[in-house]
Design a protein around this motif. Structure first.
Motif, PDB file in Angstrom:
ATOM      1  N   GLN A   1       0.835  -1.184   0.000  1.00 46.57           N
ATOM      2  CA  GLN A   1       0.000   0.000   0.000  1.00 46.57           C
ATOM      3  C   GLN A   1       0.881   1.249   0.000  1.00 46.57           C
ATOM      4  O   GLN A   1       1.784   1.366   0.812  1.00 46.57           O
ATOM      5  N   VAL A   2       0.591   2.157  -0.895  1.00 50.02           N
ATOM      6  CA  VAL A   2       1.359   3.392  -0.974  1.00 50.02           C
ATOM      7  C   VAL A   2       0.923   4.334   0.141  1.00 50.02           C
ATOM      8  O   VAL A   2      -0.273   4.529   0.374  1.00 50.02           O
ATOM      9  N   GLN A   3       1.895   4.918   0.807  1.00 48.51           N
ATOM     10  CA  GLN A   3       1.607   5.895   1.855  1.00 48.51           C
ATOM     11  C   GLN A   3       2.419   7.157   1.605  1.00 48.51           C
ATOM     12  O   GLN A   3       3.595   7.079   1.234  1.00 48.51           O
ATOM     13  N   LEU A   4       1.785   8.300   1.824  1.00 48.00           N
ATOM     14  CA  LEU A   4       2.434   9.588   1.672  1.00 48.00           C
ATOM     15  C   LEU A   4       2.258  10.364   2.966  1.00 48.00           C
ATOM     16  O   LEU A   4       1.133  10.450   3.487  1.00 48.00           O
ATOM     17  N   VAL A   5       3.343  10.918   3.470  1.00 44.48           N
ATOM     18  CA  VAL A   5       3.297  11.665   4.717  1.00 44.48           C
ATOM     19  C   VAL A   5       3.981  13.010   4.508  1.00 44.48           C
ATOM     20  O   VAL A   5       5.186  13.065   4.248  1.00 44.48           O
ATOM     21  N   GLU A   6       3.192  14.076   4.642  1.00 46.77           N
ATOM     22  CA  GLU A   6       3.724  15.422   4.489  1.00 46.77           C
ATOM     23  C   GLU A   6       4.253  15.949   5.819  1.00 46.77           C
ATOM     24  O   GLU A   6       3.783  15.554   6.899  1.00 46.77           O
ATOM     25  N   SER A   7       5.194  16.864   5.718  1.00 50.92           N
ATOM     26  CA  SER A   7       5.719  17.556   6.895  1.00 50.92           C
ATOM     27  C   SER A   7       6.258  18.907   6.452  1.00 50.92           C
ATOM     28  O   SER A   7       6.396  19.174   5.249  1.00 50.92           O
ATOM     29  N   GLY A   8       6.559  19.738   7.431  1.00 48.47           N
ATOM     30  CA  GLY A   8       7.180  21.024   7.134  1.00 48.47           C
ATOM     31  C   GLY A   8       6.247  22.212   7.147  1.00 48.47           C
ATOM     32  O   GLY A   8       6.695  23.352   6.997  1.00 48.47           O
ATOM     33  N   GLY A   9       4.967  21.981   7.312  1.00 42.80           N
ATOM     34  CA  GLY A   9       4.046  23.098   7.393  1.00 42.80           C
ATOM     35  C   GLY A   9       4.209  23.864   8.694  1.00 42.80           C
ATOM     36  O   GLY A   9       4.941  23.458   9.585  1.00 42.80           O
ATOM     37  N   GLY A  10       3.521  24.985   8.778  1.00 44.51           N
ATOM     38  CA  GLY A  10       3.592  25.785   9.991  1.00 44.51           C
ATOM     39  C   GLY A  10       3.172  27.209   9.716  1.00 44.51           C
ATOM     40  O   GLY A  10       2.519  27.504   8.721  1.00 44.51           O
ATOM     41  N   LEU A  11       3.588  28.075  10.605  1.00 37.87           N
ATOM     42  CA  LEU A  11       3.247  29.492  10.513  1.00 37.87           C
ATOM     43  C   LEU A  11       4.431  30.255   9.925  1.00 37.87           C
ATOM     44  O   LEU A  11       5.568  30.087  10.382  1.00 37.87           O
ATOM     45  N   ALA A  12       4.162  31.064   8.940  1.00 34.41           N
ATOM     46  CA  ALA A  12       5.180  31.909   8.335  1.00 34.41           C
ATOM     47  C   ALA A  12       4.629  33.306   8.167  1.00 34.41           C
ATOM     48  O   ALA A  12       3.418  33.496   7.993  1.00 34.41           O
ATOM     49  N   GLN A  13       5.494  34.267   8.209  1.00 38.14           N
ATOM     50  CA  GLN A  13       5.092  35.648   7.986  1.00 38.14           C
ATOM     51  C   GLN A  13       5.040  35.929   6.486  1.00 38.14           C
ATOM     52  O   GLN A  13       5.724  35.272   5.697  1.00 38.14           O
ATOM     53  N   PRO A  14       4.239  36.874   6.090  1.00 36.56           N
ATOM     54  CA  PRO A  14       4.245  37.263   4.671  1.00 36.56           C
ATOM     55  C   PRO A  14       5.656  37.634   4.232  1.00 36.56           C
ATOM     56  O   PRO A  14       6.368  38.342   4.942  1.00 36.56           O
ATOM     57  N   GLY A  15       6.028  37.108   3.068  1.00 33.07           N
ATOM     58  CA  GLY A  15       7.391  37.307   2.590  1.00 33.07           C
ATOM     59  C   GLY A  15       8.362  36.249   3.038  1.00 33.07           C
ATOM     60  O   GLY A  15       9.507  36.214   2.558  1.00 33.07           O
ATOM     61  N   GLY A  16       7.921  35.403   3.951  1.00 29.09           N
ATOM     62  CA  GLY A  16       8.791  34.362   4.472  1.00 29.09           C
ATOM     63  C   GLY A  16       8.815  33.118   3.612  1.00 29.09           C
ATOM     64  O   GLY A  16       8.253  33.092   2.505  1.00 29.09           O
ATOM     65  N   SER A  17       9.475  32.076   4.131  1.00 23.45           N
ATOM     66  CA  SER A  17       9.667  30.838   3.381  1.00 23.45           C
ATOM     67  C   SER A  17       9.320  29.628   4.227  1.00 23.45           C
ATOM     68  O   SER A  17       9.416  29.665   5.460  1.00 23.45           O
ATOM     69  N   LEU A  18       8.926  28.575   3.543  1.00 21.40           N
ATOM     70  CA  LEU A  18       8.725  27.268   4.151  1.00 21.40           C
ATOM     71  C   LEU A  18       9.117  26.213   3.136  1.00 21.40           C
ATOM     72  O   LEU A  18       9.004  26.430   1.919  1.00 21.40           O
ATOM     73  N   ARG A  19       9.538  25.065   3.650  1.00 20.11           N
ATOM     74  CA  ARG A  19       9.842  23.937   2.764  1.00 20.11           C
ATOM     75  C   ARG A  19       9.014  22.745   3.216  1.00 20.11           C
ATOM     76  O   ARG A  19       9.161  22.267   4.344  1.00 20.11           O
ATOM     77  N   LEU A  20       8.158  22.291   2.344  1.00 19.52           N
ATOM     78  CA  LEU A  20       7.347  21.114   2.616  1.00 19.52           C
ATOM     79  C   LEU A  20       8.060  19.874   2.101  1.00 19.52           C
ATOM     80  O   LEU A  20       8.718  19.916   1.060  1.00 19.52           O
ATOM     81  N   SER A  21       7.884  18.781   2.834  1.00 20.57           N
ATOM     82  CA  SER A  21       8.441  17.495   2.425  1.00 20.57           C
ATOM     83  C   SER A  21       7.330  16.461   2.391  1.00 20.57           C
ATOM     84  O   SER A  21       6.340  16.571   3.122  1.00 20.57           O
ATOM     85  N   CYS A  22       7.523  15.456   1.563  1.00 25.47           N
ATOM     86  CA  CYS A  22       6.557  14.367   1.467  1.00 25.47           C
ATOM     87  C   CYS A  22       7.340  13.064   1.348  1.00 25.47           C
ATOM     88  O   CYS A  22       8.082  12.863   0.375  1.00 25.47           O
ATOM     89  N   ALA A  23       7.201  12.225   2.337  1.00 28.81           N
ATOM     90  CA  ALA A  23       7.855  10.922   2.338  1.00 28.81           C
ATOM     91  C   ALA A  23       6.898   9.884   1.762  1.00 28.81           C
ATOM     92  O   ALA A  23       5.758   9.776   2.218  1.00 28.81           O
ATOM     93  N   VAL A  24       7.371   9.144   0.778  1.00 25.64           N
ATOM     94  CA  VAL A  24       6.524   8.166   0.086  1.00 25.64           C
ATOM     95  C   VAL A  24       7.057   6.764   0.334  1.00 25.64           C
ATOM     96  O   VAL A  24       8.251   6.515   0.202  1.00 25.64           O
ATOM     97  N   SER A  25       6.182   5.849   0.661  1.00 29.62           N
ATOM     98  CA  SER A  25       6.576   4.465   0.879  1.00 29.62           C
ATOM     99  C   SER A  25       5.575   3.524   0.234  1.00 29.62           C
ATOM    100  O   SER A  25       4.434   3.904  -0.034  1.00 29.62           O
ATOM    101  N   GLY A  26       6.030   2.311  -0.037  1.00 33.94           N
ATOM    102  CA  GLY A  26       5.126   1.273  -0.516  1.00 33.94           C
ATOM    103  C   GLY A  26       4.887   1.231  -2.000  1.00 33.94           C
ATOM    104  O   GLY A  26       4.004   0.500  -2.450  1.00 33.94           O
ATOM    105  N   GLY A  27       5.624   1.972  -2.789  1.00 37.12           N
ATOM    106  CA  GLY A  27       5.399   1.954  -4.234  1.00 37.12           C
ATOM    107  C   GLY A  27       6.653   2.299  -4.999  1.00 37.12           C
ATOM    108  O   GLY A  27       7.689   2.598  -4.409  1.00 37.12           O
ATOM    109  N   LEU A  28       6.562   2.238  -6.312  1.00 35.51           N
ATOM    110  CA  LEU A  28       7.682   2.579  -7.173  1.00 35.51           C
ATOM    111  C   LEU A  28       7.708   4.090  -7.367  1.00 35.51           C
ATOM    112  O   LEU A  28       7.256   4.612  -8.385  1.00 35.51           O
ATOM    113  N   PHE A  29       8.232   4.791  -6.378  1.00 40.46           N
ATOM    114  CA  PHE A  29       8.186   6.253  -6.365  1.00 40.46           C
ATOM    115  C   PHE A  29       8.747   6.838  -7.647  1.00 40.46           C
ATOM    116  O   PHE A  29       8.171   7.746  -8.241  1.00 40.46           O
TER     117      PHE A  29
END
Length: 124
Positions: A1-29
């Protein structure tokens, strides 16, 4: 079974930056396109960015083009979304999704597995 798990969200100020990640398991990514979508309260889920199976072809929503960058590391089964110069209208729940084919799709129907989402809030 393919599973996807996101991380990296949160609170940022306007003009700021964030980096989201997604870990994928169980499939031919490395064999499928990947995408990022988002859904703000009271709005429909919308396409943010897509990336083909080898990472050479990308597509972005007009609203994020030039500020967001989608990338993948097939060796680590990871998908990323680097978000720069964030605006309050970027506030939403962000989802990563696995494509049904090698090439990205602008429509959610083109993706068959989804993560649970990570919240991004852009505010002072």
């Amino acid at each position: 079974q393919v599973q996807l798990v996101e991380s990296g969200g949160g609170l940022a100020q306007p003009g700021g930056s964030l980096r989201l990640s997604c870990a994928v398991s169980g499939g031919l990514f490395g064999a499928y396109a990947m995408g990022w979508f988002r859904q703000a309260p009271g709005k429909e889920r919308e396409f943010v960015a897509g990336l083909d199976w080898i990472g050479s072809g990308t597509a972005y929503a007009t609203s994020v083009k030039g500020r967001f960058t989608i990338s993948r590391d097939n060796a680590k089964n990871m998908l990323y979304l680097q978000m720069e110069r964030l605006k309050p209208e970027a506030t939403a729940l962000y989802y990563c999704a696995k494509g049904r084919e090698r090439w990205y799709n602008y429509r959610s129907a083109g993706y068959d597995y989804w993560g649970q989402g990570t919240q991004v809030t852009v505010s002072l």
